[in-house]
Design an enzyme around this catalytic site. Structure first.
Site, PDB file in Angstrom:
ATOM      1  N   THR A 125      15.110   0.124  57.700  1.00 15.47           N
ATOM      2  CA  THR A 125      15.993  -0.335  56.398  1.00 15.47           C
ATOM      3  C   THR A 125      15.371  -0.347  55.316  1.00 15.47           C
ATOM      4  OG1 THR A 125      15.485  -2.658  56.889  1.00 15.47           O
ATOM      5  CG2 THR A 125      17.808  -1.699  57.819  1.00 15.47           C
TER       6      THR A 125
ATOM      7  N   ARG B 297       9.283  -2.024  53.562  1.00 17.40           N
ATOM      8  CA  ARG B 297       9.133  -2.802  52.182  1.00 17.40           C
ATOM      9  C   ARG B 297       8.063  -2.320  51.422  1.00 17.40           C
ATOM     10  NH1 ARG B 297       7.721  -4.212  48.108  1.00 17.40           N
ATOM     11  NH2 ARG B 297       8.390  -6.004  46.917  1.00 17.40           N
ATOM     12  N   LYS B 298       6.956  -1.691  52.050  1.00 14.62           N
ATOM     13  CA  LYS B 298       5.720  -1.169  51.523  1.00 14.62           C
ATOM     14  C   LYS B 298       4.984  -2.230  50.654  1.00 14.62           C
ATOM     15  CE  LYS B 298       6.693   3.850  51.919  1.00 14.62           C
ATOM     16  NZ  LYS B 298       8.230   3.586  52.583  1.00 14.62           N
ATOM     17  N   PHE B 299       4.683  -3.251  51.072  1.00 16.95           N
ATOM     18  CA  PHE B 299       4.274  -4.265  50.118  1.00 16.95           C
ATOM     19  C   PHE B 299       2.716  -3.614  49.694  1.00 16.95           C
ATOM     20  CE2 PHE B 299       6.570  -7.056  53.091  1.00 16.95           C
ATOM     21  CZ  PHE B 299       7.315  -7.802  52.064  1.00 16.95           C
TER      22      PHE B 299
ATOM     23  N   ILE C 154      -1.204  -8.772  45.654  1.00 16.06           N
ATOM     24  CA  ILE C 154      -2.117  -9.614  46.200  1.00 16.06           C
ATOM     25  C   ILE C 154      -1.380 -10.357  47.370  1.00 16.06           C
ATOM     26  CG2 ILE C 154      -3.344  -9.816  43.969  1.00 16.06           C
ATOM     27  CD1 ILE C 154      -2.071 -12.617  43.622  1.00 16.06           C
TER      28      ILE C 154
ATOM     29  N   THR D  67       1.403 -13.223  46.200  1.00 19.43           N
ATOM     30  CA  THR D  67       2.667 -12.725  45.654  1.00 19.43           C
ATOM     31  C   THR D  67       3.175 -11.962  47.074  1.00 19.43           C
ATOM     32  OG1 THR D  67       1.661 -12.010  43.782  1.00 19.43           O
ATOM     33  CG2 THR D  67       3.685 -10.751  44.302  1.00 19.43           C
TER      34      THR D  67
ATOM     35  N   TYR E  82       8.929  18.105  56.043  1.00 21.17           N
ATOM     36  CA  TYR E  82       9.342  17.816  57.363  1.00 21.17           C
ATOM     37  C   TYR E  82       8.624  18.676  58.345  1.00 21.17           C
ATOM     38  CZ  TYR E  82      13.404  15.458  55.254  1.00 21.17           C
ATOM     39  OH  TYR E  82      14.013  14.419  54.526  1.00 21.17           O
TER      40      TYR E  82
HETATM   41  O1  S5P Z   1       4.820   8.667  54.063  1.00 23.63           O
HETATM   42  C1  S5P Z   1       6.103   8.095  54.515  1.00 23.63           C
HETATM   43  C2  S5P Z   1       6.441   6.861  54.505  1.00 23.63           C
HETATM   44  C3  S5P Z   1       7.502   6.396  54.778  1.00 23.63           C
HETATM   45  S1  S5P Z   1       7.928   4.816  55.305  1.00 23.63           S
HETATM   46  N1  S5P Z   1       7.201   8.902  54.033  1.00 23.63           N
HETATM   47  C4  S5P Z   1       8.286   8.613  54.173  1.00 23.63           C
HETATM   48  O2  S5P Z   1       9.413   9.497  54.081  1.00 23.63           O
HETATM   49  N2  S5P Z   1       8.836   7.354  54.379  1.00 23.63           N
HETATM   50  C5  S5P Z   1       9.945   6.862  54.494  1.00 23.63           C
HETATM   51  O3  S5P Z   1      10.879   7.608  55.565  1.00 23.63           O
HETATM   52  C6  S5P Z   1      10.993   6.895  53.394  1.00 23.63           C
HETATM   53  O4  S5P Z   1      10.808   5.880  52.466  1.00 23.63           O
HETATM   54  C7  S5P Z   1      12.509   7.064  53.921  1.00 23.63           C
HETATM   55  O5  S5P Z   1      12.963   5.656  54.051  1.00 23.63           O
HETATM   56  C8  S5P Z   1      12.233   7.635  55.155  1.00 23.63           C
HETATM   57  C9  S5P Z   1      12.232   9.006  55.481  1.00 23.63           C
HETATM   58  O6  S5P Z   1      13.734   9.740  55.129  1.00 23.63           O
HETATM   59  P1  S5P Z   1      14.175  11.375  55.355  1.00 23.63           P
HETATM   60  O7  S5P Z   1      15.594  10.905  55.078  1.00 23.63           O
HETATM   61  O8  S5P Z   1      13.343  11.856  54.545  1.00 23.63           O
HETATM   62  O9  S5P Z   1      13.948  11.446  56.886  1.00 23.63           O
END
Ligand code: S5P
Length: 272
Positions: free
Chosen positions: A61, A92-94, A97, A100, A220
């Site tokens: 999510t 969330r990709k925190f 610090i 936070t 992709y």
């Molecule tokens: O390197 C990354 C890391 C992530 S977590 N590349 C990405 O695309 N993501 C995530 O994967 C991105 O935030 C999105 O939610 C998902 C890819 O979505 P898509 O629609 O391109 O398959």
């Protein structure tokens, strides 16, 4: 370097509860598919999760893109988790610090740690980000993924940065369960012949069967390339499944099934 132990074998050795549940679910449902549901209406979010639920081990999510979020959404997400037997990964990709990120993980509107079994972090801040997140997540049995590589064209997460992410994971194996990466990085324990105790999950986004990328740098590769050739454990698919029409629920189920079959076939081929 391609991981050759089965998900079930790895589940038995897993010490982190989120990693164990995830690997057990993969073995039980025979799926290494995670669906990333990046839609902005909670109605669409719930309908898509319900449609792909039978085919996934994990739902990813971005809770902060939901326009009509309220706390009742979490209970609805949890009902779908029970119905379909998967777990959640809030992407969330925190990146801040320790103090936070601990607040961002536990508090605010979303209270991510209370419902999301897995989350992720950039390693830009160094070890303190893991310490901060672990202070919240470990007592709850949660797991963390480190962003070691990214799928985007021109990503800066390469070379010594990626190696440093691996090193940070090794130093925090109770909480760090794996990586977001495009491949199983060299030297990560991969098979029965390697007597290493460590076991990291490789989750790979940027997966699509029909498209090469988008207009904003996404790239992709196929499930087969990721799982069989690059040693990835879990494929993360977003728009490849719901992209053409988030309301076309039957088509979405069909595509999820297809990605599940492709991912599993590549895994089975890797085992032999
Ligand atoms: O390197 C990354 C890391 C992530 S977590 N590349 C990405 O695309 N993501 C995530 O994967 C991105 O935030 C999105 O939610 C998902 C890819 O979505 P898509 O629609 O391109 O398959």
């Amino acid at each position: 370097g391609v991981q050759t132990r089965s998900y079930g074998q790895r589940a038995r050795n897993a010490k982190n509860p989120a990693a164990k549940t995830l690997l057990d679910t993969m073995e039980r449902k025979k799926t290494n598919l995670a669906v990333s549901v990046d839609v902005t209406k909670s109605e669409d979010l719930l309908a898509i999760i319900d449609a792909v639920g039978p085919y996934v081990c994990l739902i990813k999510t971005h809770i902060d893109i939901v326009e009509d979020f309220d706390s009742t959404l979490i209970a609805k997400l949890q009902n779908l988790e029970r119905k379909h037997d998967f777990i959640y990964f809030e992407d969330r990709k925190f990146a801040d610090i320790g103090n936070t990120v601990a607040l961002q993980y536990s508090s605010g509107v979303y209270k991510i740690a209370s419902w999301s079994h897995i989350t992720n972090a950039h390693v830009v801040p160094g070890p303190s980000i893991i310490k901060g997140l672990a202070s919240i997540g470990l007592p709850l049995g949660r797991g963390l993924l480190l962003l070691a590589e990214m799928s985007t064209a021109g990503s800066l997460a390469t070379g010594s940065y990626t190696e440093a992410a691996v090193e940070l994971a090794r130093q925090n194996q109770d909480f760090v369960i794996g990586f977001i990466a495009q491949r199983r990085m060299e030297g990560l324990g991969a098979g029965p012949e390697e007597a290493s105790d460590e076991d990291f999950l490789i989750l790979t986004p940027g997966i699509g069967l029909e498209s090469q990328g988008d207009s904003m740098g996404q790239q992709y590769r196929t499930p087969r390339t990721a799982v069989l050739e690059s040693g990835s454990d879990i494929i993360i698919v977003g728009r490849g499944i719901y992209g053409s029409d988030p309301k076309a629920i039957d088509a979405i189920s069909g595509k999820a099934r297809r990605y599940m079959e492709e991912g599993w076939k590549a895994y089975v081929e890797r085992l032999v």
